[in-house]
Scaffold this motif. Structure first.
Motif, PDB file in Angstrom:
ATOM      1  N   GLY A 147      52.441  44.511  39.209  1.00 26.67           N
ATOM      2  CA  GLY A 147      51.643  45.462  38.683  1.00 26.67           C
ATOM      3  C   GLY A 147      50.634  45.016  37.590  1.00 26.67           C
ATOM      4  N   VAL A 148      51.006  44.123  36.861  1.00 29.31           N
ATOM      5  CA  VAL A 148      49.717  43.512  35.818  1.00 29.31           C
ATOM      6  C   VAL A 148      48.704  42.764  36.528  1.00 29.31           C
ATOM      7  N   ARG A 149      48.980  42.007  37.686  1.00 28.58           N
ATOM      8  CA  ARG A 149      48.236  41.275  38.345  1.00 28.58           C
ATOM      9  C   ARG A 149      47.199  42.039  39.194  1.00 28.58           C
ATOM     10  N   ALA A 150      47.622  43.197  39.659  1.00 25.45           N
ATOM     11  CA  ALA A 150      46.861  44.115  40.413  1.00 25.45           C
ATOM     12  C   ALA A 150      45.820  44.760  39.297  1.00 25.45           C
ATOM     13  N   MET A 151      46.392  45.053  38.067  1.00 28.81           N
ATOM     14  CA  MET A 151      45.440  45.591  37.069  1.00 28.81           C
ATOM     15  C   MET A 151      44.365  44.588  36.699  1.00 28.81           C
ATOM     16  N   LEU A 152      44.869  43.243  36.563  1.00 30.11           N
ATOM     17  CA  LEU A 152      43.698  42.276  36.385  1.00 30.11           C
ATOM     18  C   LEU A 152      42.806  41.992  37.248  1.00 30.11           C
ATOM     19  N   VAL A 153      43.268  42.153  38.681  1.00 28.43           N
ATOM     20  CA  VAL A 153      42.336  42.037  39.807  1.00 28.43           C
ATOM     21  C   VAL A 153      41.383  43.311  39.776  1.00 28.43           C
ATOM     22  N   ALA A 154      41.661  44.452  39.527  1.00 30.22           N
ATOM     23  CA  ALA A 154      40.938  45.764  39.369  1.00 30.22           C
ATOM     24  C   ALA A 154      40.243  45.790  38.160  1.00 30.22           C
ATOM     25  N   PHE A 155      40.429  45.168  37.055  1.00 29.15           N
ATOM     26  CA  PHE A 155      39.685  44.841  35.858  1.00 29.15           C
ATOM     27  C   PHE A 155      38.388  43.961  36.351  1.00 29.15           C
ATOM     28  N   LEU A 156      38.842  42.751  37.003  1.00 26.88           N
ATOM     29  CA  LEU A 156      37.719  41.801  37.154  1.00 26.88           C
ATOM     30  C   LEU A 156      36.520  42.528  38.440  1.00 26.88           C
ATOM     31  N   GLU A 157      37.458  43.142  39.274  1.00 31.31           N
ATOM     32  CA  GLU A 157      36.250  43.733  39.996  1.00 31.31           C
ATOM     33  C   GLU A 157      35.347  44.808  39.539  1.00 31.31           C
ATOM     34  N   ASP A 158      36.033  45.512  38.525  1.00 31.99           N
ATOM     35  CA  ASP A 158      35.188  46.590  37.747  1.00 31.99           C
ATOM     36  C   ASP A 158      34.121  45.743  36.803  1.00 31.99           C
ATOM     37  N   GLN A 159      34.732  44.772  36.295  1.00 36.68           N
ATOM     38  CA  GLN A 159      33.548  43.967  35.404  1.00 36.68           C
ATOM     39  C   GLN A 159      32.352  43.266  36.409  1.00 36.68           C
ATOM     40  N   LEU A 160      32.663  42.868  37.288  1.00 36.46           N
ATOM     41  CA  LEU A 160      31.796  42.138  38.377  1.00 36.46           C
ATOM     42  C   LEU A 160      30.747  43.242  39.067  1.00 36.46           C
ATOM     43  N   GLY A 161      31.350  44.417  39.370  1.00 32.27           N
ATOM     44  CA  GLY A 161      30.936  45.304  40.410  1.00 32.27           C
ATOM     45  C   GLY A 161      30.972  44.793  41.599  1.00 32.27           C
ATOM     46  N   THR A 162      31.942  44.200  42.081  1.00 32.05           N
ATOM     47  CA  THR A 162      31.992  43.648  43.405  1.00 32.05           C
ATOM     48  C   THR A 162      33.464  42.858  43.486  1.00 32.05           C
ATOM     49  N   ALA A 163      34.120  42.793  44.559  1.00 34.29           N
ATOM     50  CA  ALA A 163      35.155  42.069  44.706  1.00 34.29           C
ATOM     51  C   ALA A 163      35.066  40.572  45.329  1.00 34.29           C
ATOM     52  N   GLU A 164      33.380  40.592  45.724  1.00 32.48           N
ATOM     53  CA  GLU A 164      33.147  39.286  46.190  1.00 32.48           C
ATOM     54  C   GLU A 164      32.346  38.142  45.126  1.00 32.48           C
ATOM     55  N   ILE A 165      33.320  37.108  44.728  1.00 30.96           N
ATOM     56  CA  ILE A 165      32.656  36.242  43.828  1.00 30.96           C
ATOM     57  C   ILE A 165      31.295  35.576  44.176  1.00 30.96           C
ATOM     58  N   SER A 166      30.848  35.477  45.464  1.00 31.55           N
ATOM     59  CA  SER A 166      29.515  34.746  45.712  1.00 31.55           C
ATOM     60  C   SER A 166      28.395  35.782  45.166  1.00 31.55           C
ATOM     61  N   ARG A 167      28.519  37.154  45.327  1.00 29.26           N
ATOM     62  CA  ARG A 167      27.595  38.149  44.861  1.00 29.26           C
ATOM     63  C   ARG A 167      27.536  38.050  43.345  1.00 29.26           C
ATOM     64  N   ALA A 168      28.469  37.496  42.647  1.00 27.97           N
ATOM     65  CA  ALA A 168      28.238  37.722  41.128  1.00 27.97           C
ATOM     66  C   ALA A 168      28.234  36.502  40.580  1.00 27.97           C
ATOM     67  N   ARG A 169      27.786  35.264  41.193  1.00 24.02           N
ATOM     68  CA  ARG A 169      27.801  33.951  40.558  1.00 24.02           C
ATOM     69  C   ARG A 169      26.864  33.922  39.448  1.00 24.02           C
ATOM     70  N   SER A 170      25.779  34.637  39.637  1.00 26.76           N
ATOM     71  CA  SER A 170      24.882  34.468  38.183  1.00 26.76           C
ATOM     72  C   SER A 170      25.263  35.122  37.006  1.00 26.76           C
ATOM     73  N   TYR A 171      26.210  35.997  37.047  1.00 32.14           N
ATOM     74  CA  TYR A 171      26.553  36.639  35.855  1.00 32.14           C
ATOM     75  C   TYR A 171      27.889  36.838  35.263  1.00 32.14           C
ATOM     76  N   MET A 172      28.803  36.057  36.218  1.00 32.99           N
ATOM     77  CA  MET A 172      30.362  36.123  36.156  1.00 32.99           C
ATOM     78  C   MET A 172      31.003  35.425  34.789  1.00 32.99           C
ATOM     79  N   GLU A 173      30.210  34.682  34.077  1.00 36.54           N
ATOM     80  CA  GLU A 173      30.793  33.937  33.020  1.00 36.54           C
ATOM     81  C   GLU A 173      31.580  34.830  31.958  1.00 36.54           C
ATOM     82  N   GLU A 174      30.796  35.856  31.481  1.00 37.56           N
ATOM     83  CA  GLU A 174      31.616  36.984  30.620  1.00 37.56           C
ATOM     84  C   GLU A 174      32.473  37.677  30.934  1.00 37.56           C
ATOM     85  N   PRO A 175      32.519  38.351  32.271  1.00 37.64           N
ATOM     86  CA  PRO A 175      33.746  38.989  32.708  1.00 37.64           C
ATOM     87  C   PRO A 175      34.831  38.070  33.004  1.00 37.64           C
TER      88      PRO A 175
END
Length: 188
Positions: free
Chosen positions: A143-171
């Motif tokens: 449940g905690v892992r799922a919450m962390l995944v949802a948090f990261l997706e929300d911060q990045l605005g996407t589930a795909e890392i390649s789309r967020a490469r230019s701004y993902m350091e802070e998230p």
């Protein structure tokens, strides 16, 4: 000592320390090597106002007494034994500041973006798993892992890392701070 040392206070303190490492406050930061503390500041201010050592190191406001024909004078005796400590702290700090280098205040010098990119993570889920493996020595609740995944997706605005490469350091730093604030991290 196992889990015995983990208390709400220590968890909070360690979480705050992790946040300071990931996101240092470069504007309000006071170098502890150059911060004398309130007592030394007040003794210094009193001495600069012209008070003698005994009056400047006395607890509370300086005490005065009036003797007939002599006008106002300062009491010679300090209120307590703290006189020695306060005066020594003032002089010790003045000497130490001449010898100590200031602490440079910069964010932790590593790139989570490079770590995630080099590992080949394609999704937020892969990224969370990578950081959990790096930071934790014990498994985390699903449940905690799922919450962390949802948090990261929300911060990045996407589930795909390649789309967020230019701004993902802070998230990624925010996610790392959350991981370092978990009780499981304290067992590392």
């Amino acid at each position: 000592q196992g889990r015995a040392w983990i208390t709400p206070g220590t968890l909070l303190a360690r979480g705050n320390f992790a946040r300071e490492v990931m996101f240092p406050d470069m504007i309000e930061f006071t170098d502890p090597s150059l911060d004398p503390g309130a007592v030394v500041r007040s003794v210094n201010a009193r001495m600069r106002q012209g008070l003698d050592v005994a009056a400047a190191t006395a607890e509370g406001p300086a005490r005065t007494s009036v003797s007939p024909g002599q006008g106002e004078k300062m009491d010679a005796a300090p209120v307590s034994e703290q006189f020695n400590t306060r005066y020594a702290s003032l002089k010790g700090w003045q000497e130490a500041v001449r010898k100590v280098r200031p602490i440079l205040r910069t964010p932790a010098q590593f790139s989570l973006t490079e770590i995630v990119t080099a590992s080949g993570c394609a999704s937020a889920s892969d990224t969370v798993d990578l950081l959990l493996d790096r930071f934790l020595s014990v498994s985390i609740d699903d449940g905690v892992r799922a919450m962390l995944v949802a948090f990261l997706e929300d911060q990045l605005g996407t589930a795909e890392i390649s789309r967020a490469r230019s701004y993902m350091e802070e998230p990624l730093r925010l996610l790392s701070h959350l991981i370092m604030s978990t009780p499981e991290y304290q067992l590392a």
